[in-house]
Design a protein around this motif. Structure first.
Motif, PDB file in Angstrom:
ATOM      1  N   ASP A  69     -45.087 -33.519 -35.936  1.00 47.61           N
ATOM      2  CA  ASP A  69     -45.433 -34.570 -34.978  1.00 47.61           C
ATOM      3  C   ASP A  69     -46.805 -34.310 -34.365  1.00 47.61           C
ATOM      4  N   HIS A  70     -47.238 -33.058 -34.400  1.00 50.76           N
ATOM      5  CA  HIS A  70     -48.484 -32.655 -33.746  1.00 50.76           C
ATOM      6  C   HIS A  70     -49.608 -32.331 -34.741  1.00 50.76           C
ATOM      7  N   ASP A 124     -42.380 -43.037 -41.498  1.00 52.10           N
ATOM      8  CA  ASP A 124     -43.765 -43.428 -41.251  1.00 52.10           C
ATOM      9  C   ASP A 124     -44.288 -44.333 -42.357  1.00 52.10           C
ATOM     10  N   GLU A 190     -49.612 -41.362 -35.949  1.00 57.52           N
ATOM     11  CA  GLU A 190     -50.567 -40.878 -34.950  1.00 57.52           C
ATOM     12  C   GLU A 190     -50.054 -39.561 -34.371  1.00 57.52           C
ATOM     13  N   ARG A 191     -50.887 -38.535 -34.447  1.00 62.38           N
ATOM     14  CA  ARG A 191     -50.476 -37.224 -33.958  1.00 62.38           C
ATOM     15  C   ARG A 191     -50.512 -37.196 -32.439  1.00 62.38           C
ATOM     16  N   VAL A 192     -49.648 -36.359 -31.872  1.00 61.55           N
ATOM     17  CA  VAL A 192     -49.603 -36.209 -30.420  1.00 61.55           C
ATOM     18  C   VAL A 192     -49.953 -34.762 -30.088  1.00 61.55           C
ATOM     19  N   PRO A 193     -50.568 -34.514 -28.934  1.00 59.27           N
ATOM     20  CA  PRO A 193     -50.927 -33.141 -28.567  1.00 59.27           C
ATOM     21  C   PRO A 193     -49.700 -32.311 -28.224  1.00 59.27           C
ATOM     22  N   SER A 198     -44.708 -27.089 -28.649  1.00 54.42           N
ATOM     23  CA  SER A 198     -43.574 -27.506 -29.480  1.00 54.42           C
ATOM     24  C   SER A 198     -42.888 -26.329 -30.153  1.00 54.42           C
ATOM     25  N   HIS A 332     -42.782 -41.536 -32.467  1.00 62.39           N
ATOM     26  CA  HIS A 332     -43.522 -40.277 -32.369  1.00 62.39           C
ATOM     27  C   HIS A 332     -42.621 -39.069 -32.167  1.00 62.39           C
ATOM     28  N   GLU A 333     -41.293 -39.275 -32.155  1.00 61.06           N
ATOM     29  CA  GLU A 333     -40.373 -38.159 -31.963  1.00 61.06           C
ATOM     30  C   GLU A 333     -39.347 -38.067 -33.087  1.00 61.06           C
ATOM     31  N   SER A 414     -37.823 -35.120 -24.591  1.00 61.73           N
ATOM     32  CA  SER A 414     -39.241 -35.229 -24.371  1.00 61.73           C
ATOM     33  C   SER A 414     -39.690 -36.664 -24.212  1.00 61.73           C
ATOM     34  N   GLY A 415     -38.747 -37.586 -24.282  1.00 63.74           N
ATOM     35  CA  GLY A 415     -39.122 -38.990 -24.191  1.00 63.74           C
ATOM     36  C   GLY A 415     -38.556 -39.618 -22.943  1.00 63.74           C
TER      37      GLY A 415
END
Length: 420
Positions: A69-70, A124, A190-193, A198, A332-333, A414-415
Motif C-alpha cells: 500500500d506504501h 486495482d 496511488e501510494r500512501v505514506p 506499517s 487504499h487499504e 487505520s480508516g
C-alpha cells in the motif's frame, strides 16, 4: 522500471502469479511420504515442516503484509517472488529435515509478503467496473492453485525421475516466468505514506470492514482449517489408514477438496456472499463428518466422497467470506484487509496441523482426524448461526453493530468509521 503490459493484460498475469504462488505451497504435501521413506522421519517431523511455512507466512503478514500500500504492488511482489524461487532451490537440494525447515521458512515469509499485494493488485487493475470479477478471482485462485500444486506434484513424484527435486525445479521455472510478467505489469494504485509505520506487527483492519469480518470469520476458519487437515494429514491418511501407497492418490485428496472448491466459487459468483457463505457452512458440517466416517470404516469411496462434499464447503466458505469482507474495504487499504484475512486463515491452517501431527503418534491417526473434523464442523455451525442472526437483523432493518477495536489492539484500524 518501464512497463509494456497494459492493465487489461496485467490482470491475468497477476492472477496466474497468485495461483503459482499458492500451488508452490501445496506441492510439498505429496513429497512428504517420500521423505518419510528415505529419512525414516515420523508424522510429527512432517507436520512441523508443514507448519513452519504457515508460521513464517504469518510473521510476514503481520509485518510487511500491507507494505505494498506504501511502496507499490510491483516492487513488493518482485522481491517476494525472488524469495520464493530461492526457497524452491533450497527444497530441491534438501537432504534432511533442517534443509526442509529452512526452505519452508523462506517460502512462507516470501509468500506472506506477496499474497496480500497480489490480491490487492487484482482489485486495482480491475477498477470499480470489474470489482466483482476481481473478488471472484481472489477467492477462486487459491483453491485452483492448491489443486494444481497437489495433483501436479503427486503426478511428478509418482511417474517422473528425481521425486524430491523435480517438483521444486519446475515451480522455480514457472515462478521465474511469473516474475517477468509482473515486472511488465503497471502499478495503478496511488501510494500512501507511512511505510515504516506499517511494519508495526498489527493487523490493520479498517473500521468499515470490522463488522463484516466478524460475521464472515467462520468462513475463513472452517475453509482453511479443512485445508490444513487435507494437506497436512491427507496423504498420510491415504497411505497409513486406507493402505493406498500411490503418491497420486495423496495428491488427489488435495485436488478433490481444492478442485471442487474452485468450481464452487465460479458457479456461485453471481450469488450474494451471504448465501454462498450459508452453502459453505452447511457443507463444512456434512463433508468432514463423511471424511471421519470414511477413515473409521477404512472406506476409500466414503473418504473421497467426504472430500468432495467438503470441497464445496472449502470453496463456498472462503469465497463467500472473502467477497463479503472485500466489498467493505477502502481502495487504499485493500492489502491490509487481505493480510488480516490471511492471518486468520493461515493460523487455522497451520496450528491445528502441528497439534494433530504430534497427537497422531500417541492416540492414532484415525482419532486425530475425527477430532480435527469436529473442529471444522464447529466452525460450520458457528457460521450458520451468525449468518442467521445477520439475516434477521437485516430483515428487521437494524444496522450491523460497529465493533471498534481498542487502541493498540491487534485489530487496530487505520480508516475512518463508516457514517450511518
Amino acid at each position: 522500471m518501464p512497463t509494456a503490459t497494459p492493465a487489461r493484460t496485467g490482470f491475468p498475469v497477476v492472477a496466474l502469479t497468485l495461483g503459482a504462488l499458492v500451488a508452490a505451497s501445496s506441492a510439498p504435501s505429496p513429497v512428504f511420504p517420500v521423505y518419510q521413506e528415505l529419512w525414516g522421519i515420523g508424522a510429527a517431523a512432517v507436520t512441523v515442516v508443514f507448519a513452519v511455512y504457515a508460521a513464517a507466512l504469518l510473521v510476514a503478514l503481520l509485518t510487511v503484509g500491507a507494505l505494498s500500500d506504501h511502496l507499490g504492488r510491483r516492487r513488493v511482489v518482485l522481491v517476494a517472488l525472488l524469495g520464493v524461487i530461492a526457497s524452491m532451490l533450497v527444497l530441491a537440494r534438501a537432504d534432511g529435515v533442517g534443509w526442509l525447515v529452512a526452505g519452508r521458512v523462506l517460502q512462507g515469509f516470501s509468500t506472506g509478503t506477496a499474497i496480500g499485494a497480489l490480491g490487492a493488485w487484482l482489485l486495482d487493475l480491475a477498477g470499480p467496473a470489474r470489482s466483482a470479477t476481481a473478488q471472484l478471482v481472489n477467492g477462486a485462485t487459491p483453491p485452483v492453485g492448491l489443486m494444481v500444486g497437489g495433483l501436479g506434484s503427486g503426478l511428478l513424484v509418482q511417474f517422473a525421475p528425481a521425486p524430491t527435486e523435480l517438483v521444486y525445479l519446475v515451480l522455480a521455472g514457472l515462478l521465474a516466468l511469473a516474475a517477468v510478467g509482473t515486472a511488465l505489469t503497471p502499478d495503478v494504485v496511488e501510494r500512501v505514506p507511512g511505510a515504516l509505520a506499517s511494519l508495526k506487527p498489527v493487523v490493520r483492519l479498517p473500521a468499515a470492514s470490522r463488522a463484516a469480518f466478524t460475521t464472515y470469520l467462520p468462513g475463513f476458519l472452517g475453509s482453511w482449517g479443512l485445508g490444513g487437515l487435507c494437506m497436512g494429514l491427507g496423504p498420510s491418511v491415504v497411505a497409513g489408514v486406507l493402505g493406498i501407497h500411490d503418491h497420486v492418490a495423496g495428491g488427489l485428496v488435495v485436488a478433490a477438496v481444492a478442485g471442487v472448491g474452485a468450481v464452487t466459487g465460479v458457479l456461485t459468483r453471481h450469488v450474494a456472499p451471504a448465501r454462498v457463505m450459508t452453502l459453505g457452512m452447511a457443507t463444512l458440517v456434512v463433508g468432514p463428518v463423511l471424511l471421519a466416517l470414511g477413515v473409521h470404516a477404512v472406506s476409500t469411496p466414503l473418504f473421497f466422497a467426504g472430500a468432495l462434499v467438503a470441497g464445496i464447503g472449502f470453496g463456498a466458505g472462503f469465497q463467500g467470506a472473502l467477497r463479503g469482507v472485500l466489498a467493505t474495504a477502502p481502495a487504499h487499504e485493500r492489502a491490509g484487509v487481505l493480510a488480516a484475512v490471511y492471518v486468520v486463515s493461515y493460523l487455522v491452517f497451520g496450528v491445528p496441523a502441528v497439534v494433530a501431527g504430534l497427537l497422531a503418534t500417541r492416540i492414532g491417526l484415525s482419532e486425530v482426524v475425527t477430532g480435527y473434523a469436529g473442529l471444522v464442523v464447529l466452525a460450520g455451525v458457528a457460521g450458520l448461526l451468525l449468518g442467521r442472526a445477520e439475516r434477521r437483523r437485516a430483515a428487521a432493518g437494524v444496522p450491523a453493530p460497529r465493533r471498534p477495536a481498542p487502541a493498540g489492539s491487534p485489530l487496530e484500524g487505520s480508516g475512518p468509521a463508516p457514517r450511518g
